[in-house]
Scaffold this active site. Sequence first.
Site, PDB file in Angstrom:
ATOM      1  N   HIS A   1      60.218  99.768  26.239  1.00  0.00           N
ATOM      2  CA  HIS A   1      58.916  99.697  25.568  1.00  0.00           C
ATOM      3  C   HIS A   1      57.826 100.215  26.493  1.00  0.00           C
ATOM      4  O   HIS A   1      58.023 100.301  27.700  1.00  0.00           O
ATOM      5  CB  HIS A   1      58.608  98.242  25.188  1.00  0.00           C
ATOM      6  CG  HIS A   1      58.943  97.269  26.280  1.00  0.00           C
ATOM      7  ND1 HIS A   1      60.117  96.545  26.294  1.00  0.00           N
ATOM      8  CD2 HIS A   1      58.296  96.941  27.429  1.00  0.00           C
ATOM      9  CE1 HIS A   1      60.166  95.792  27.382  1.00  0.00           C
ATOM     10  NE2 HIS A   1      59.080  96.016  28.095  1.00  0.00           N
TER      11      HIS A   1
ATOM     12  N   ASP B   1      65.203  97.849  33.077  1.00  0.00           N
ATOM     13  CA  ASP B   1      64.663  96.649  32.454  1.00  0.00           C
ATOM     14  C   ASP B   1      65.058  96.565  30.981  1.00  0.00           C
ATOM     15  O   ASP B   1      64.958  97.559  30.246  1.00  0.00           O
ATOM     16  CB  ASP B   1      63.128  96.693  32.565  1.00  0.00           C
ATOM     17  CG  ASP B   1      62.487  95.455  31.963  1.00  0.00           C
ATOM     18  OD1 ASP B   1      62.665  94.376  32.548  1.00  0.00           O
ATOM     19  OD2 ASP B   1      61.831  95.560  30.911  1.00  0.00           O
TER      20      ASP B   1
ATOM     21  N   GLU C   1      69.912  95.344  34.067  1.00  0.00           N
ATOM     22  CA  GLU C   1      69.348  94.011  33.846  1.00  0.00           C
ATOM     23  C   GLU C   1      69.739  93.569  32.443  1.00  0.00           C
ATOM     24  O   GLU C   1      68.941  93.580  31.511  1.00  0.00           O
ATOM     25  CB  GLU C   1      67.820  94.010  33.996  1.00  0.00           C
ATOM     26  CG  GLU C   1      67.222  92.605  34.061  1.00  0.00           C
ATOM     27  CD  GLU C   1      66.365  92.180  32.857  1.00  0.00           C
ATOM     28  OE1 GLU C   1      66.106  90.976  32.719  1.00  0.00           O
ATOM     29  OE2 GLU C   1      65.970  93.038  32.058  1.00  0.00           O
TER      30      GLU C   1
HETATM   31  C1  GLC Z   1      62.944  91.819  31.462  1.00  0.00           C
HETATM   32  C2  GLC Z   1      61.991  91.331  32.531  1.00  0.00           C
HETATM   33  C3  GLC Z   1      61.075  90.338  31.925  1.00  0.00           C
HETATM   34  C4  GLC Z   1      60.293  91.006  30.844  1.00  0.00           C
HETATM   35  C5  GLC Z   1      61.206  91.692  29.844  1.00  0.00           C
HETATM   36  C6  GLC Z   1      60.444  92.679  29.026  1.00  0.00           C
HETATM   37  O1  GLC Z   1      63.745  90.810  30.958  1.00  0.00           O
HETATM   38  O2  GLC Z   1      62.714  90.799  33.600  1.00  0.00           O
HETATM   39  O3  GLC Z   1      60.212  89.797  32.883  1.00  0.00           O
HETATM   40  O4  GLC Z   1      59.531  90.063  30.164  1.00  0.00           O
HETATM   41  O5  GLC Z   1      62.218  92.433  30.455  1.00  0.00           O
HETATM   42  O6  GLC Z   1      60.081  93.792  29.797  1.00  0.00           O
HETATM   43  C1  GLC Z   2      65.352  88.529  27.431  1.00  0.00           C
HETATM   44  C2  GLC Z   2      66.239  88.944  28.462  1.00  0.00           C
HETATM   45  C3  GLC Z   2      66.223  87.903  29.541  1.00  0.00           C
HETATM   46  C4  GLC Z   2      64.869  87.577  30.048  1.00  0.00           C
HETATM   47  C5  GLC Z   2      63.960  87.349  28.937  1.00  0.00           C
HETATM   48  C6  GLC Z   2      62.568  87.326  29.448  1.00  0.00           C
HETATM   49  O1  GLC Z   2      65.900  87.407  26.871  1.00  0.00           O
HETATM   50  O2  GLC Z   2      67.543  89.121  27.941  1.00  0.00           O
HETATM   51  O3  GLC Z   2      66.665  88.480  30.606  1.00  0.00           O
HETATM   52  O4  GLC Z   2      64.962  86.448  30.875  1.00  0.00           O
HETATM   53  O5  GLC Z   2      64.074  88.324  27.970  1.00  0.00           O
HETATM   54  O6  GLC Z   2      62.219  86.009  29.446  1.00  0.00           O
END
Ligand code: GLC
Ligand code: GLC
Length: 649
Positions: free
Chosen positions: A186, A286, A328
């Site tokens: 995004h 991410d 991630e």
């Molecule tokens: C990942 C990041 C988290 C963020 C999300 C959207 O999960 O670690 O902090 O909110 O992506 O970018």
């Molecule tokens: C989504 C992601 C997780 C992250 C969260 C942000 O659930 O899968 O990694 O902790 O977004 O809070």
Amino acid sequence: MSYAADSGVCLDRILASTDLSALTKKDAATFTRRLKAHFPRLFEKYTFVYGHQYDCYFHLQKLVELLRDGLKSRKPALKALDSQRLKTPLWYRDEEQVGMACYVDLMGPTLNDLHEKIPYFKALGVTYVHLMPLYDAPKGDSDGGYAVSDYRKVNPSLGTVKDLEKLTAALQKEGINVVLDFVFNHTSDEHAWAKAALSGDKQYQDYYYLFDDRSIPDQYEHTLREIFPQVRRGSFTFNEAMEKWVWTTFNSFQWDLNYSNPEVFNAITSEMLFLANLGCAALRLDALAFIWKEMGTNCENQEKAHVLIQAFNCCLQIVAPAVVFKSEAIVHPDEVLKYIDKDECQLSYNPLLMALLWNSLATRKTRLLTNSMKKSFAISDDCTWVNYVRCHDDIGWTFDDAVASELGINSFDHRYFLNQFYTGRFEGSFANGVPFAENPSNGDCRVCGSLASLCGLEGAIEANDPQAIDEAVKRMLLLYGITFSIGGIPLLYSSDEIAKLNDYSYRLDETKSHDDRWVNRIAVHSEDTALALGTTTPENEAQTASLQVFEGLKQMIAIRKQHAIFGQSKTHILDTDNQHCFAFLRENTEGQKLLVICNFSEHPQSLHRSLLATLKQSASKDLLTDETVDMESSPLELAPYQQMWLQPV
Ligand code: GLC
Ligand code: GLC
């Protein structure tokens, strides 16, 4: 015709009409050579996703031009690094590697200030620093920087792109790599693409998922998971200016990019190459699980998400092969594994180990950890785990229900228990955590909190209880000790290393108070680093505990670096005859071995000798204490929360 044949013809045509005159002779040769090697794969991936679109080849040609431009702007020093890394591609499996994730503002507070923290990184032994997202982002709430308004601009409050390059070079000189975020699911609603879409530009409206009414969003929402139910229900946001619904998986100001549009793939590739050319060693992908949407599914981990990441990987191989991807994916363990491949993501966070370490600490039992690791720890030798205990996000209990069920554990009830335990609602719990993203529809929630507070230090200090303080310190060292020894790159989360407690000040800041993850985004001040580096001495119990944790981690990291067994070697997860103990054996091709055994309870535990027989040695040395352990006298006693790193002598 096969893909290989097709791609050959296609590449010849593309090359015939691609102007390479702006490249040096050497670069032109490198570019052509790498294209020949990687284009067949890129072609296969690209046409798999976009082949049915009439303008697919037009965009493919544009992509190749973009790659050419990426190579042209890559600095000579980075090209030299590319050649070097191609000769040692598995550098990330080295025992030397230790990471730390930190927010620039919480540690700097600017990029230029971070230069002063280099001695601190070095004192601990850190070799890679993940600088949390530092790009230009909306003022106020920007999801901690994960709403990017401009990938090519550093947030002015932190510095400039030049400052970032300067810091990267200074860190590299000290043997420390930089890891940057690639936030590609995004953009923020203030990104130039979003602004163009907002102003009615059709071309840019196609960069996002926009809908005139609720009919399609409603259909999607039947099967979507809600990520931030505390800020907004569902995954779509109505935009008044455009009078359209926008797909926003995360916050309403984070607009999901539309990867069914090849122009988006190309545009983001260009941004990715810009980041790669800043000199980072890895890009953290991410929220990669969310990039492809497919009606009727949860729109996570879709096949085309994988294919797109593989296509990005090809682009990187062509332009910046020194850079690797870190996945991630905080999803079901079987899905996490699918991103790990040398042609997709060479590195991956290990959310399962993370969650289950916390599980074992709460239950004092290790069977779920043992059985889950037996099933899901082994990955390809070309890749490596990034093992962590805490990060800037919440803890989600993403273990495999099937594995739990084999042990008679009801997953729903167990997650409820873990949430209660870590938010301090379970009687007798040592943890001070905060619930996050509680879903009013299904009662689901996740947990936030700092390492120290979740391990009991906050409560112990409040209660002025020396034994509880000691136990909290031991818990912290136990969890990190496993990440240092089990295989993979250990990743510290800055502020953990000095056992900082929860920071509740976010509750007074209206741009943060709705997002409890801020409780574990904690500043590391110069007083903290002075204490850690021994320039000042502890003045209270909290500081004494901080220093013990810092010294303990430092010692384990130093030991890790002295023994090749912590680098490239196999990990065998072992059964123990004691439900409170966890054990694994490391073994490398040189015949070296290491047996790690850990006690997850606050009581002494004993272990049967049969486990020790795995070392096939009558005596061994505990690397952590330098003491010799007689492997024949049974049973072996482990003190509360003790771990042993046993090597045959
Ligand atoms: C990942 C990041 C988290 C963020 C999300 C959207 O999960 O670690 O902090 O909110 O992506 O970018
Ligand atoms: C989504 C992601 C997780 C992250 C969260 C942000 O659930 O899968 O990694 O902790 O977004 O809070």
